[in-house]
Design a protein around this motif. Structure first.
Motif, PDB file in Angstrom:
ATOM      1  N   ASN A 128      44.608   4.217  49.785  1.00 30.15           N
ATOM      2  CA  ASN A 128      44.023   5.486  49.365  1.00 30.15           C
ATOM      3  C   ASN A 128      43.758   5.487  47.868  1.00 30.15           C
ATOM      4  OD1 ASN A 128      44.257   6.477  51.957  1.00 30.15           O
ATOM      5  ND2 ASN A 128      46.261   7.381  51.576  1.00 30.15           N
ATOM      6  N   VAL A 129      42.609   6.022  47.501  1.00 28.18           N
ATOM      7  CA  VAL A 129      42.258   6.182  46.096  1.00 28.18           C
ATOM      8  C   VAL A 129      41.978   7.659  45.871  1.00 28.18           C
ATOM      9  CG1 VAL A 129      40.590   5.615  44.297  1.00 28.18           C
ATOM     10  CG2 VAL A 129      41.288   3.868  45.925  1.00 28.18           C
ATOM     11  N   TYR A 130      42.576   8.221  44.859  1.00 31.41           N
ATOM     12  CA  TYR A 130      42.397   9.632  44.546  1.00 31.41           C
ATOM     13  C   TYR A 130      41.650   9.772  43.231  1.00 31.41           C
ATOM     14  CZ  TYR A 130      45.869  10.125  48.194  1.00 31.41           C
ATOM     15  OH  TYR A 130      46.531  10.050  49.374  1.00 31.41           O
ATOM     16  N   ILE A 131      40.542  10.451  43.251  1.00 34.49           N
ATOM     17  CA  ILE A 131      39.747  10.693  42.055  1.00 34.49           C
ATOM     18  C   ILE A 131      40.361  11.877  41.310  1.00 34.49           C
ATOM     19  CG2 ILE A 131      37.462  11.259  41.146  1.00 34.49           C
ATOM     20  CD1 ILE A 131      37.612   8.527  42.547  1.00 34.49           C
ATOM     21  N   LEU A 132      40.681  11.663  40.042  1.00 37.35           N
ATOM     22  CA  LEU A 132      41.251  12.714  39.201  1.00 37.35           C
ATOM     23  C   LEU A 132      40.120  13.364  38.419  1.00 37.35           C
ATOM     24  CD1 LEU A 132      44.379  10.743  37.924  1.00 37.35           C
ATOM     25  CD2 LEU A 132      44.205  12.274  39.901  1.00 37.35           C
ATOM     26  N   GLU A 133      39.551  14.397  38.993  1.00 38.14           N
ATOM     27  CA  GLU A 133      38.365  15.030  38.431  1.00 38.14           C
ATOM     28  C   GLU A 133      38.638  15.779  37.129  1.00 38.14           C
ATOM     29  OE1 GLU A 133      36.443  17.326  41.433  1.00 38.14           O
ATOM     30  OE2 GLU A 133      36.337  15.631  42.809  1.00 38.14           O
ATOM     31  N   ASP A 134      39.901  16.031  36.823  1.00 36.51           N
ATOM     32  CA  ASP A 134      40.241  16.768  35.605  1.00 36.51           C
ATOM     33  C   ASP A 134      40.523  15.845  34.417  1.00 36.51           C
ATOM     34  OD1 ASP A 134      42.586  15.760  36.689  1.00 36.51           O
ATOM     35  OD2 ASP A 134      43.807  17.425  35.964  1.00 36.51           O
ATOM     36  N   ARG A 135      40.214  14.545  34.542  1.00 40.20           N
ATOM     37  CA  ARG A 135      40.455  13.585  33.467  1.00 40.20           C
ATOM     38  C   ARG A 135      39.137  13.136  32.855  1.00 40.20           C
ATOM     39  NH1 ARG A 135      45.081  14.299  31.691  1.00 40.20           N
ATOM     40  NH2 ARG A 135      45.094  12.251  30.722  1.00 40.20           N
ATOM     41  N   GLY A 136      39.136  12.947  31.530  1.00 38.74           N
ATOM     42  CA  GLY A 136      37.977  12.477  30.793  1.00 38.74           C
ATOM     43  C   GLY A 136      38.282  11.159  30.111  1.00 38.74           C
ATOM     44  N   CYS A 163      42.122  11.435  28.690  1.00 41.41           N
ATOM     45  CA  CYS A 163      42.572  12.775  28.282  1.00 41.41           C
ATOM     46  C   CYS A 163      42.111  13.812  29.297  1.00 41.41           C
ATOM     47  CB  CYS A 163      42.039  13.114  26.895  1.00 41.41           C
ATOM     48  SG  CYS A 163      40.231  13.182  26.808  1.00 41.41           S
ATOM     49  N   GLU A 164      42.516  15.055  29.098  1.00 44.48           N
ATOM     50  CA  GLU A 164      42.036  16.131  29.958  1.00 44.48           C
ATOM     51  C   GLU A 164      40.540  16.289  29.755  1.00 44.48           C
ATOM     52  OE1 GLU A 164      44.069  19.892  30.031  1.00 44.48           O
ATOM     53  OE2 GLU A 164      45.926  18.924  29.395  1.00 44.48           O
ATOM     54  N   LYS A 165      39.812  16.408  30.849  1.00 43.54           N
ATOM     55  CA  LYS A 165      38.353  16.505  30.753  1.00 43.54           C
ATOM     56  C   LYS A 165      37.924  17.745  29.977  1.00 43.54           C
ATOM     57  CE  LYS A 165      34.328  15.452  33.430  1.00 43.54           C
ATOM     58  NZ  LYS A 165      33.869  14.980  34.736  1.00 43.54           N
ATOM     59  N   SER A 166      38.672  18.832  30.121  1.00 46.90           N
ATOM     60  CA  SER A 166      38.323  20.068  29.413  1.00 46.90           C
ATOM     61  C   SER A 166      38.478  19.928  27.898  1.00 46.90           C
ATOM     62  CB  SER A 166      39.182  21.227  29.916  1.00 46.90           C
ATOM     63  OG  SER A 166      40.550  20.973  29.650  1.00 46.90           O
ATOM     64  N   GLN A 167      39.257  18.938  27.449  1.00 50.93           N
ATOM     65  CA  GLN A 167      39.481  18.730  26.019  1.00 50.93           C
ATOM     66  C   GLN A 167      38.775  17.497  25.480  1.00 50.93           C
ATOM     67  OE1 GLN A 167      43.750  18.577  25.634  1.00 50.93           O
ATOM     68  NE2 GLN A 167      43.880  20.789  25.412  1.00 50.93           N
ATOM     69  N   SER A 168      38.060  16.766  26.333  1.00 59.31           N
ATOM     70  CA  SER A 168      37.467  15.498  25.896  1.00 59.31           C
ATOM     71  C   SER A 168      36.438  15.698  24.787  1.00 59.31           C
ATOM     72  CB  SER A 168      36.857  14.749  27.076  1.00 59.31           C
ATOM     73  OG  SER A 168      35.806  15.478  27.653  1.00 59.31           O
ATOM     74  N   ASN A 170      31.228  11.580  31.532  1.00 63.16           N
ATOM     75  CA  ASN A 170      30.212  11.805  32.553  1.00 63.16           C
ATOM     76  C   ASN A 170      29.778  10.527  33.251  1.00 63.16           C
ATOM     77  OD1 ASN A 170      30.152  14.579  32.057  1.00 63.16           O
ATOM     78  ND2 ASN A 170      28.705  14.305  30.384  1.00 63.16           N
ATOM     79  N   GLU A 171      30.161   9.366  32.712  1.00 57.99           N
ATOM     80  CA  GLU A 171      29.776   8.079  33.317  1.00 57.99           C
ATOM     81  C   GLU A 171      30.882   7.458  34.164  1.00 57.99           C
ATOM     82  OE1 GLU A 171      29.104   8.331  29.782  1.00 57.99           O
ATOM     83  OE2 GLU A 171      27.096   9.029  30.251  1.00 57.99           O
ATOM     84  N   PHE A 172      32.154   7.763  33.858  1.00 60.21           N
ATOM     85  CA  PHE A 172      33.274   7.162  34.566  1.00 60.21           C
ATOM     86  C   PHE A 172      34.187   8.235  35.140  1.00 60.21           C
ATOM     87  CE2 PHE A 172      32.118   3.851  31.521  1.00 60.21           C
ATOM     88  CZ  PHE A 172      32.126   2.722  32.331  1.00 60.21           C
ATOM     89  N   VAL A 173      34.953   7.858  36.139  1.00 60.29           N
ATOM     90  CA  VAL A 173      35.983   8.726  36.681  1.00 60.29           C
ATOM     91  C   VAL A 173      37.320   8.015  36.604  1.00 60.29           C
ATOM     92  CG1 VAL A 173      34.449   9.977  38.240  1.00 60.29           C
ATOM     93  CG2 VAL A 173      35.627   7.943  39.051  1.00 60.29           C
ATOM     94  N   VAL A 174      38.382   8.777  36.611  1.00 65.86           N
ATOM     95  CA  VAL A 174      39.732   8.219  36.629  1.00 65.86           C
ATOM     96  C   VAL A 174      40.243   8.351  38.053  1.00 65.86           C
ATOM     97  CG1 VAL A 174      42.070   8.432  35.712  1.00 65.86           C
ATOM     98  CG2 VAL A 174      40.102   8.862  34.226  1.00 65.86           C
ATOM     99  N   ALA A 175      40.784   7.259  38.579  1.00 65.85           N
ATOM    100  CA  ALA A 175      41.301   7.270  39.953  1.00 65.85           C
ATOM    101  C   ALA A 175      42.743   6.819  39.960  1.00 65.85           C
ATOM    102  CB  ALA A 175      40.461   6.367  40.829  1.00 65.85           C
TER     103      ALA A 175
END
Length: 104
Positions: free
Chosen positions: A5-13, A71-76, A99-104
């Motif tokens: 399983n891979v989980y995408i952490l959408e709140d990370r920048g 870092c937190e995406k809201s603070q990136s 906007n180009e990469f995601v953290v998983a």
């Protein structure tokens, strides 16, 4: 343990800092020792004001000739701007790759 399983952490920048002065630049700014970071080890660090007040928390990861800042995406964007203020004449490049990469 299921490791399929891979989980995408959408709140990370992701920020990327590379260049000749990247290591020295980070060593002079962050709250942890950048010399501990290598291809197999990362560090948790923070950025503080000159008075020592907390601003940002992030993870530093070595990648090729530079460093990823997780870092937190809201603070990136705010972290990107703060690091750009300190850049001055340093021979380095700071990129916001949130906007180009995601953290998983």
């Amino acid at each position: 343990m299921n490791i399929n399983n891979v989980y995408i952490l959408e709140d990370r920048g992701i920020l990327y800092i590379n260049g000749e002065d990247a290591k020295k630049f980070l060593q002079n700014l962050i709250s942890n020792d950048i010399n501990k970071v290598n291809e197999s080890n990362s560090i948790f660090a923070s950025l503080l004001t000159p008075q020592g007040k907390f601003l940002f928390a992030f993870i530093v990861i070595k990648h090729k000739s530079g460093y990823f800042i997780d870092c937190e995406k809201s603070q990136s964007e705010a972290l990107f701007k703060q690091l750009s203020v300190y850049k001055l004449r340093s021979n380095l490049e700071i990129m916001n790759l949130s906007n180009e990469f995601v953290v998983a």
